[in-house]
Design a protein around this motif. Structure first.
Motif, mmCIF file in Angstrom:
data_model
loop_
_atom_site.group_PDB
_atom_site.id
_atom_site.type_symbol
_atom_site.label_atom_id
_atom_site.label_comp_id
_atom_site.label_asym_id
_atom_site.label_seq_id
_atom_site.Cartn_x
_atom_site.Cartn_y
_atom_site.Cartn_z
ATOM 1 N N UNK A 1 -78.011 -66.607 38.347
ATOM 2 C CA UNK A 1 -79.261 -66.428 37.872
ATOM 3 C C UNK A 1 -79.481 -67.751 36.883
ATOM 4 N N UNK A 2 -80.558 -68.486 36.885
ATOM 5 C CA UNK A 2 -80.382 -69.682 35.979
ATOM 6 C C UNK A 2 -79.283 -70.355 35.983
ATOM 7 N N UNK A 3 -78.456 -70.504 36.841
ATOM 8 C CA UNK A 3 -77.347 -71.395 36.961
ATOM 9 C C UNK A 3 -75.892 -70.533 36.316
ATOM 10 N N UNK A 4 -76.127 -69.362 36.067
ATOM 11 C CA UNK A 4 -75.116 -68.618 35.700
ATOM 12 C C UNK A 4 -74.631 -67.364 36.394
ATOM 13 N N UNK A 5 -73.714 -66.908 36.791
ATOM 14 C CA UNK A 5 -73.313 -65.997 37.767
ATOM 15 C C UNK A 5 -73.345 -64.753 36.843
ATOM 16 N N UNK A 6 -74.250 -63.585 37.322
ATOM 17 C CA UNK A 6 -74.071 -62.204 36.698
ATOM 18 C C UNK A 6 -73.562 -61.152 37.498
ATOM 19 N N UNK A 7 -72.593 -60.536 37.119
ATOM 20 C CA UNK A 7 -72.003 -59.619 37.969
ATOM 21 C C UNK A 7 -72.885 -58.380 37.886
ATOM 22 N N UNK A 8 -73.048 -57.616 39.076
ATOM 23 C CA UNK A 8 -73.939 -56.571 39.153
ATOM 24 C C UNK A 8 -73.371 -55.901 40.469
ATOM 25 N N UNK A 9 -73.478 -54.474 40.438
ATOM 26 C CA UNK A 9 -73.040 -53.607 41.488
ATOM 27 C C UNK A 9 -74.230 -53.788 42.594
ATOM 28 N N UNK A 10 -73.881 -53.212 43.715
ATOM 29 C CA UNK A 10 -74.894 -53.140 44.952
ATOM 30 C C UNK A 10 -76.166 -52.626 44.420
ATOM 31 N N UNK A 11 -75.962 -51.499 43.497
ATOM 32 C CA UNK A 11 -77.190 -50.791 42.973
ATOM 33 C C UNK A 11 -78.068 -51.515 42.104
ATOM 34 N N UNK B 1 -78.065 -54.910 42.037
ATOM 35 C CA UNK B 1 -78.844 -55.942 42.870
ATOM 36 C C UNK B 1 -79.908 -55.465 43.460
ATOM 37 N N UNK B 2 -80.039 -54.349 44.175
ATOM 38 C CA UNK B 2 -81.091 -53.672 44.984
ATOM 39 C C UNK B 2 -82.224 -53.355 43.974
ATOM 40 N N UNK B 3 -81.789 -52.846 42.469
ATOM 41 C CA UNK B 3 -82.825 -52.609 41.615
ATOM 42 C C UNK B 3 -83.557 -54.017 41.445
ATOM 43 N N UNK B 4 -82.818 -54.928 41.122
ATOM 44 C CA UNK B 4 -83.472 -56.158 40.746
ATOM 45 C C UNK B 4 -84.478 -56.834 41.720
ATOM 46 N N UNK B 5 -84.077 -56.376 43.033
ATOM 47 C CA UNK B 5 -84.872 -56.911 44.327
ATOM 48 C C UNK B 5 -86.341 -56.507 44.119
ATOM 49 N N UNK B 6 -86.189 -54.993 44.005
ATOM 50 C CA UNK B 6 -87.439 -54.096 43.928
ATOM 51 C C UNK B 6 -88.254 -54.530 42.794
ATOM 52 N N UNK B 7 -87.563 -54.740 41.395
ATOM 53 C CA UNK B 7 -88.589 -54.751 40.181
ATOM 54 C C UNK B 7 -88.594 -55.902 39.480
ATOM 55 N N UNK B 8 -87.794 -56.974 39.743
ATOM 56 C CA UNK B 8 -87.855 -58.076 38.846
ATOM 57 C C UNK B 8 -88.821 -59.032 39.162
ATOM 58 N N UNK B 9 -89.592 -59.262 37.797
ATOM 59 C CA UNK B 9 -90.942 -60.222 38.094
ATOM 60 C C UNK B 9 -90.627 -61.315 38.835
ATOM 61 N N UNK B 10 -89.483 -62.140 38.601
ATOM 62 C CA UNK B 10 -89.417 -63.331 39.130
ATOM 63 C C UNK B 10 -88.810 -63.729 40.462
ATOM 64 N N UNK B 11 -89.321 -64.321 41.261
ATOM 65 C CA UNK B 11 -88.931 -64.184 42.866
ATOM 66 C C UNK B 11 -87.604 -65.099 42.754
ATOM 67 N N UNK B 12 -87.216 -66.254 42.073
ATOM 68 C CA UNK B 12 -85.906 -66.725 42.162
ATOM 69 C C UNK B 12 -84.869 -65.828 41.885
#
Length: 650
Positions: free
Chosen positions: A154-164, A166-177
């Motif tokens: 994200x914004x050129x920097x790797x951000x570690x996240x669990x599968x949960x 990742x799925x949560x950000x796919x659902x609710x993050x306002x930024x499409x990228x």
């Protein structure tokens, strides 16, 4: 659909008829011999079951104890299954069945033992070897999966996240990228598992099943769990698939038209555009730190209790922890030979990140789901622990019906009116509930199609010729099924679904589909009989008598029909999908207003007693314990303060 269900139901009728014996009166010595045999099986199984389940919990939760390892998990599972696969025990069971009255309690237990042993006995030595090979491959894959680093750039920097995460950000993050990057992070799971043993695991599972005379591994699993084969199962699912395909196609067209074109249907956009903004606005009314209390209050109001059980809850997401919620029982509930009660011990887990938008709602829903499993298995009252274990021949659909019925309450307007309360003590306003209904109801079919995609994928996977199975062909198949069943690539890639990897959960997801049919039919029953479900004090006793006490002594289809008075169909589910938004709003407003009026005239209970000891843990750490704290609500308050300290934004 009725034809397919009737065909399956007739199977159980024939099975019961075949199991009836004409017997002479049983002598005292024979009765003693039968009782000793049953007691020996019960006590030995109880010990082996506990050893395996403790390893299952320790390895899945990544506990630090040296006693937990994938090697010990494999060993204890092998010992438990070897015990259940003992042909001598099956022969002795059948011998005793001929000697006892068909309507005796001994016959009931022996028939269950016969069904159980038949699920595990493998007459082919080659199949036994293949089974051991599959267990070893699965253990290696699971160990590798636990070390996988997931995340998104994200914004050129790797951000570690669990599968949960990742799925949560796919659902609710306002930024499409950001959403797209997180979706791509989820797809890496499929790349990883197909390169780390899954291809070989599928091949070995299929070889084993075919050596035993089954069509394939899916046929083997569903026959053992449900009592009917893959062909009968997909007669049911094909009817549901065909009946909802036009609804799905129409909904996708409408969604694209309303949300700005075909790009709205991209897997990283669909969930957010459907309810992402609503999820963010509802978030303050579902504070995760209050979820344990709200679950307890809700279940208590429905007279659901746990019969002196002990429960460990591991609710927070962390690195290395198994990426799916589950509920298992190292100690099954049962009635001992002397008539004393053995309460259950429950291990259950969810994957909450209290700092994430939407985590309160999803965390609470998972909590209600797994607590529903726990209530079910805590209330099985039979004469053997084998009636109360979650593996075959316990029906997947039967187990999931209980949990899914209870987690469905979280989406009800009247439930939210009482239990969706902000940290400031404000109830969720009707206008926000109404907006959620408007945003999601026309597209509920998407959830149904996402649910049935998993069994259709696994069916096609295990039907692939072995020579065609490669990492690339499996990934291509997953994409093909998503596009065919869901109309496009799924926000939750099929190869990221954890169920497909483990033996216990593979070829399992159809159970959720059958269970969801049962959920809607059971909800329809309560609403017609009592007019409401939230805080209905008859719900607990009704479920206990009709669904929970029998354990696996009765087939799933019979239990549903016995309670609801009708054979299982998808009619209630499909009818809900067809219901207009206006009608849903009208019904929701009436129930919401009635609950608000009721709450305004009565104070909250000052005590909640679920008849259970609860320990809230985080891996090796015990965060709260009702035995030490003195009450359920004191334990809830202790957990609430812990979450607020650890997640200061909460």
């Amino acid at each position: 659909m009725r034809f397919a269900i009737a065909t399956v139901a007739s199977f159980f009728t024939q099975a019961r008829t075949a199991a009836s014996f004409s017997t002479a009166p049983m002598g005292a010595s024979t009765l003693t011999e039968v009782s000793n045999f049953i007691d020996s099986v019960n006590s030995s199984y109880e010990h082996l079951h506990r050893d395996f389940e403790l390893q299952f919990w320790g390895t899945k939760m990544a506990l630090s104890g040296a006693q937990y390892s994938t090697e010990e998990l494999t060993r204890t599972k092998g010992e438990m299954e070897a015990f259940l696969a003992d042909e001598g025990k099956l022969a002795k069971t059948r011998e005793f069945l001929k000697a006892v009255p068909a309507d005796s309690s001994e016959a009931k237990t022996l028939k269950m033992l016969e069904r159980t042993f038949k699920c595990y006995i493998m007459e082919s030595e080659e199949a036994k070897t293949l089974r051991a090979d599959a267990t070893k491959i699965e253990g290696g894959l699971e160990a590798a999966r636990n070390t996988l680093t997931l995340g998104a750039t994200i914004d050129g920097k790797f951000e570690e996240m669990s599968s949960v995460g990742l799925r949560n950000k796919v659902r609710v993050d306002p930024d499409e990228n950001t959403r797209k990057a997180c979706y791509e992070g989820l797809t890496k799971i499929g790349d990883f598992v197909t390169e780390n043993g899954f291809v070989e695991l599928v091949k070995v599972r299929n070889r084993m099943a075919k050596k035993l005379g089954f069509l394939d591994f899916y046929d083997y699993k569903v026959t053992n769990a449900e009592g009917f084969g893959k062909v009968a199962l997909f007669e049911i699912l094909d009817t549901l698939e065909a009946g909802t395909r036009p609804i799905m196609e129409s909904a996708r067209k409408t969604f694209a038209s309303e949300k700005g074109g075909e790009s709205a249907l991209s897997p990283w956009n669909l969930g957010f555009l459907m309810s992402g903004d609503i999820t963010r606005r509802m978030d303050p009314y579902f504070p995760f730190e209050k979820s344990v209390e709200q679950w307890g209050r809700s279940f208590s109001a429905m007279n659901i209790e746990y019969k002196q059980a002990t429960m460990d809850l591991d609710l927070l997401d962390r690195k290395g922890k198994y990426s799916n919620g589950f509920c298992h029982w190292p100690q099954p509930a049962w009635v001992k030979p002397d008539g004393t009660w053995q309460p259950s011990t429950t291990h259950f887990t969810s994957l909450a990140d209290p700092s994430a938008i939407g985590s309160g709602y999803t965390g609470l829903t998972t909590l209600m789901h797994e607590a529903g499993h726990a209530a079910h298995f805590a209330n099985i009252q039979q004469n053997s622990p084998l009636f109360a274990q979650e593996r075959s021949p316990t029906s997947v659909a039967y187990a999931e019906l209980q949990s899914m019925f209870l987690d469905s309450l979280v989406g009800d307007a009247d439930w939210m009116a009482k239990y969706a309360i902000s940290r400031e003590g404000e109830s969720i306003p009707w206008d926000l509930v109404a907006e959620q209904i408007k945003a999601t109801h026309p597209y509920k079919v998407f959830a149904l199609r996402g649910m049935i995609a998993v069994p259709y994928f696994e069916k096609a996977l295990y039907e692939m010729p072995e020579e065609d199975l490669t990492a690339e062909s499996i990934k291509a198949l997953a994409d093909k099924v998503e596009k065919d069943i869901q109309g496009g690539l799924s926000p939750r890639p099929l190869l990221s679904v954890p169920h497909i990897l483990s033996d216990e959960a593979s070829c399992y997801y159809h159970g959720y589909v059958l269970a969801e049919m049962g959920v809607h039919q059971t909800r329809d029953f309560f609403l017609k009989r009592d007019k409401f479900i939230t805080d209905n004090p008859t719900v607990g006793p009704t479920l206990t008598e009709a669904y929970w006490k029998p354990g696996n002594s009765e087939p799933f289809l019979s239990l549903v029909e016995n309670l609801t008075g009708a054979p299982l169909t998808g009619d209630a589910w499909v009818n809900e999908l067809k219901q207009s938004v206006e009608d849903v709003l009208k019904e929701g407003k009436e129930s919401y207003d009635a609950k608000v009026a009721q709450c305004s005239s009565s104070a909250p209970d000052t005590d909640v007693d679920l008849n259970m000891r609860i320990r809230i843990v985080d891996g090796d750490d015990v965060l709260a314990d009702t035995k030490e704290d003195g009450s359920f609500l004191k334990t809830c308050k202790k957990f609430e303060h812990y979450v607020q300290r650890r997640f200061p934004k909460v």
